[in-house]
Design a protein around this motif. Structure first.
Motif, PDB file in Angstrom:
ATOM      1  N   ALA A  65      32.815 -22.501  -2.717  1.00 46.96           N
ATOM      2  CA  ALA A  65      34.067 -22.388  -1.967  1.00 46.96           C
ATOM      3  C   ALA A  65      34.870 -21.067  -2.324  1.00 46.96           C
ATOM      4  N   LEU A  66      34.718 -20.752  -3.494  1.00 47.07           N
ATOM      5  CA  LEU A  66      35.364 -19.448  -4.110  1.00 47.07           C
ATOM      6  C   LEU A  66      34.939 -18.200  -3.216  1.00 47.07           C
ATOM      7  N   HIS A  67      33.489 -18.129  -3.161  1.00 52.39           N
ATOM      8  CA  HIS A  67      32.928 -17.174  -2.293  1.00 52.39           C
ATOM      9  C   HIS A  67      32.918 -17.186  -0.807  1.00 52.39           C
ATOM     10  N   LYS A  68      33.330 -18.289  -0.464  1.00 53.63           N
ATOM     11  CA  LYS A  68      33.515 -18.633   1.053  1.00 53.63           C
ATOM     12  C   LYS A  68      32.244 -18.398   1.843  1.00 53.63           C
ATOM     13  N   LEU A  69      31.060 -18.964   1.045  1.00 50.92           N
ATOM     14  CA  LEU A  69      29.801 -19.294   1.690  1.00 50.92           C
ATOM     15  C   LEU A  69      29.341 -20.727   1.866  1.00 50.92           C
ATOM     16  N   SER A  70      28.489 -20.833   2.828  1.00 46.83           N
ATOM     17  CA  SER A  70      27.886 -22.168   3.128  1.00 46.83           C
ATOM     18  C   SER A  70      26.782 -22.546   2.353  1.00 46.83           C
ATOM     19  N   GLY A  71      26.160 -21.598   1.589  1.00 39.88           N
ATOM     20  CA  GLY A  71      25.001 -21.850   0.837  1.00 39.88           C
ATOM     21  C   GLY A  71      24.695 -20.596   0.013  1.00 39.88           C
ATOM     22  N   ALA A  72      23.800 -20.856  -0.997  1.00 41.24           N
ATOM     23  CA  ALA A  72      23.359 -19.573  -1.991  1.00 41.24           C
ATOM     24  C   ALA A  72      21.955 -19.821  -2.332  1.00 41.24           C
ATOM     25  N   PRO A  73      21.278 -18.838  -2.618  1.00 42.13           N
ATOM     26  CA  PRO A  73      20.052 -18.583  -3.035  1.00 42.13           C
ATOM     27  C   PRO A  73      19.912 -19.063  -4.414  1.00 42.13           C
ATOM     28  N   VAL A  74      18.813 -19.659  -4.766  1.00 40.75           N
ATOM     29  CA  VAL A  74      18.516 -20.169  -6.291  1.00 40.75           C
ATOM     30  C   VAL A  74      17.493 -19.064  -6.842  1.00 40.75           C
ATOM     31  N   THR A  75      17.757 -18.541  -8.157  1.00 42.58           N
ATOM     32  CA  THR A  75      16.897 -17.836  -8.693  1.00 42.58           C
ATOM     33  C   THR A  75      16.478 -18.290 -10.132  1.00 42.58           C
ATOM     34  N   ASP A  76      15.398 -18.003 -10.508  1.00 45.80           N
ATOM     35  CA  ASP A  76      14.789 -18.150 -11.891  1.00 45.80           C
ATOM     36  C   ASP A  76      15.612 -17.064 -12.731  1.00 45.80           C
ATOM     37  N   GLN A  77      15.153 -17.199 -14.007  1.00 49.87           N
ATOM     38  CA  GLN A  77      15.927 -16.268 -15.240  1.00 49.87           C
ATOM     39  C   GLN A  77      15.361 -14.676 -14.820  1.00 49.87           C
ATOM     40  N   TYR A  78      14.528 -14.489 -13.975  1.00 51.75           N
ATOM     41  CA  TYR A  78      13.930 -13.276 -13.539  1.00 51.75           C
ATOM     42  C   TYR A  78      14.513 -12.786 -12.324  1.00 51.75           C
ATOM     43  N   GLY A  79      15.307 -13.386 -11.634  1.00 55.12           N
ATOM     44  CA  GLY A  79      15.825 -12.945 -10.080  1.00 55.12           C
ATOM     45  C   GLY A  79      15.025 -13.156  -9.121  1.00 55.12           C
ATOM     46  N   ARG A  80      13.792 -14.024  -9.566  1.00 51.90           N
ATOM     47  CA  ARG A  80      13.043 -14.358  -8.150  1.00 51.90           C
ATOM     48  C   ARG A  80      13.596 -15.408  -7.546  1.00 51.90           C
ATOM     49  N   LEU A  81      13.373 -15.199  -6.144  1.00 55.68           N
ATOM     50  CA  LEU A  81      13.648 -16.530  -5.413  1.00 55.68           C
ATOM     51  C   LEU A  81      12.983 -17.592  -5.333  1.00 55.68           C
ATOM     52  N   ILE A  82      13.378 -18.801  -5.762  1.00 51.48           N
ATOM     53  CA  ILE A  82      12.724 -20.091  -5.894  1.00 51.48           C
ATOM     54  C   ILE A  82      13.424 -21.230  -5.135  1.00 51.48           C
ATOM     55  N   GLY A  83      14.402 -21.040  -4.302  1.00 51.00           N
ATOM     56  CA  GLY A  83      15.193 -22.042  -3.480  1.00 51.00           C
ATOM     57  C   GLY A  83      16.488 -21.560  -3.025  1.00 51.00           C
ATOM     58  N   PHE A  84      17.160 -22.526  -2.163  1.00 48.92           N
ATOM     59  CA  PHE A  84      18.376 -22.349  -1.479  1.00 48.92           C
ATOM     60  C   PHE A  84      18.784 -23.412  -1.530  1.00 48.92           C
ATOM     61  N   VAL A  85      20.427 -23.406  -1.851  1.00 51.40           N
ATOM     62  CA  VAL A  85      21.047 -24.736  -1.785  1.00 51.40           C
ATOM     63  C   VAL A  85      22.224 -24.605  -0.868  1.00 51.40           C
ATOM     64  N   SER A  86      22.542 -25.335  -0.122  1.00 51.37           N
ATOM     65  CA  SER A  86      23.645 -25.294   0.997  1.00 51.37           C
ATOM     66  C   SER A  86      24.638 -26.579   0.444  1.00 51.37           C
ATOM     67  N   GLU A  87      25.901 -26.357   1.134  1.00 46.66           N
ATOM     68  CA  GLU A  87      27.163 -27.200   1.139  1.00 46.66           C
ATOM     69  C   GLU A  87      26.529 -28.600   1.774  1.00 46.66           C
ATOM     70  N   GLN A  88      25.718 -28.617   2.698  1.00 47.94           N
ATOM     71  CA  GLN A  88      25.102 -30.155   3.272  1.00 47.94           C
ATOM     72  C   GLN A  88      24.104 -30.491   1.969  1.00 47.94           C
ATOM     73  N   ASP A  89      23.549 -29.744   1.246  1.00 48.00           N
ATOM     74  CA  ASP A  89      22.543 -30.546   0.154  1.00 48.00           C
ATOM     75  C   ASP A  89      23.490 -31.136  -1.003  1.00 48.00           C
ATOM     76  N   LEU A  90      24.706 -30.427  -1.183  1.00 45.91           N
ATOM     77  CA  LEU A  90      25.513 -30.853  -2.157  1.00 45.91           C
ATOM     78  C   LEU A  90      26.393 -32.092  -1.819  1.00 45.91           C
ATOM     79  N   LEU A  91      26.485 -32.274  -0.653  1.00 43.77           N
ATOM     80  CA  LEU A  91      27.480 -33.527  -0.337  1.00 43.77           C
ATOM     81  C   LEU A  91      27.168 -34.857  -0.745  1.00 43.77           C
ATOM     82  N   GLY A  92      25.984 -35.121  -0.761  1.00 46.85           N
ATOM     83  CA  GLY A  92      25.213 -36.340  -1.193  1.00 46.85           C
ATOM     84  C   GLY A  92      25.551 -36.601  -2.610  1.00 46.85           C
ATOM     85  N   PRO A  93      25.181 -35.824  -3.400  1.00 42.93           N
ATOM     86  CA  PRO A  93      25.462 -35.700  -4.797  1.00 42.93           C
ATOM     87  C   PRO A  93      26.894 -35.798  -5.325  1.00 42.93           C
TER      88      PRO A  93
END
Length: 138
Positions: free
Chosen positions: A33-61
């Motif tokens: 919400a702060l960054h006005k994005l509908s989703g964000a990349p998920v990275t490991d500690q080394y900056g490698r892309l390992i996933g993506f999370v969206s607002e829709q993914d977060l609604l249920g939890p």
């Protein structure tokens, strides 16, 4: 710049908001919400892309957490691991074609397995408008 010569590298955002799988789902939602994005990349500690999370993914939890007054858990529980991404050398028109379908409207930009930026629908539209302004009809 001519549209056919425009690459993702020319328009992408280098200042990329991303999260790690251990990020709490509610904190991720606040940051989206702060960054006005509908989703964000998920990275490991080394900056490698390992996933993506969206607002829709977060609604249920988040709805379950609000209802039961407990923790919504981490991003790892809801993120998608099958991530569509683009490379910095792809042409912008390729991304336009991806975005016109039912595909995501935010693409992580990956080079050598590492997240280096994102390209959003807004950035692509801005590039198209700039290209339109400099068009010379044939």
């Amino acid at each position: 710049m001519k549209l056919d010569a425009l690459c993702v590298r020319d328009i992408m955002s280098h200042d990329t908001f991303h999260v790690q799988p251990t990020t709490a789902a509610d904190e991720c939602a606040r940051q989206l919400a702060l960054h006005k994005l509908s989703g964000a990349p998920v990275t490991d500690q080394y900056g490698r892309l390992i996933g993506f999370v969206s607002e829709q993914d977060l609604l249920g939890p988040l709805s379950q957490s609000a209802y039961h007054c407990d923790s919504p858990g981490s991003v790892a529980k809801v993120m998608s691991e099958d991530v569509l991404f683009v490379t910095p050398d792809q042409q912008v028109m390729q991304v336009v074609n991806l975005m016109m379908g039912s595909k995501p409207k935010i693409y992580p930009v990956v080079e050598e397995g590492r997240l280096i930026g994102i390209v959003t629908r807004r950035l692509v539209m801005r590039a198209l408008l700039q290209a339109q302004q400099t068009c010379t009809p044939v």
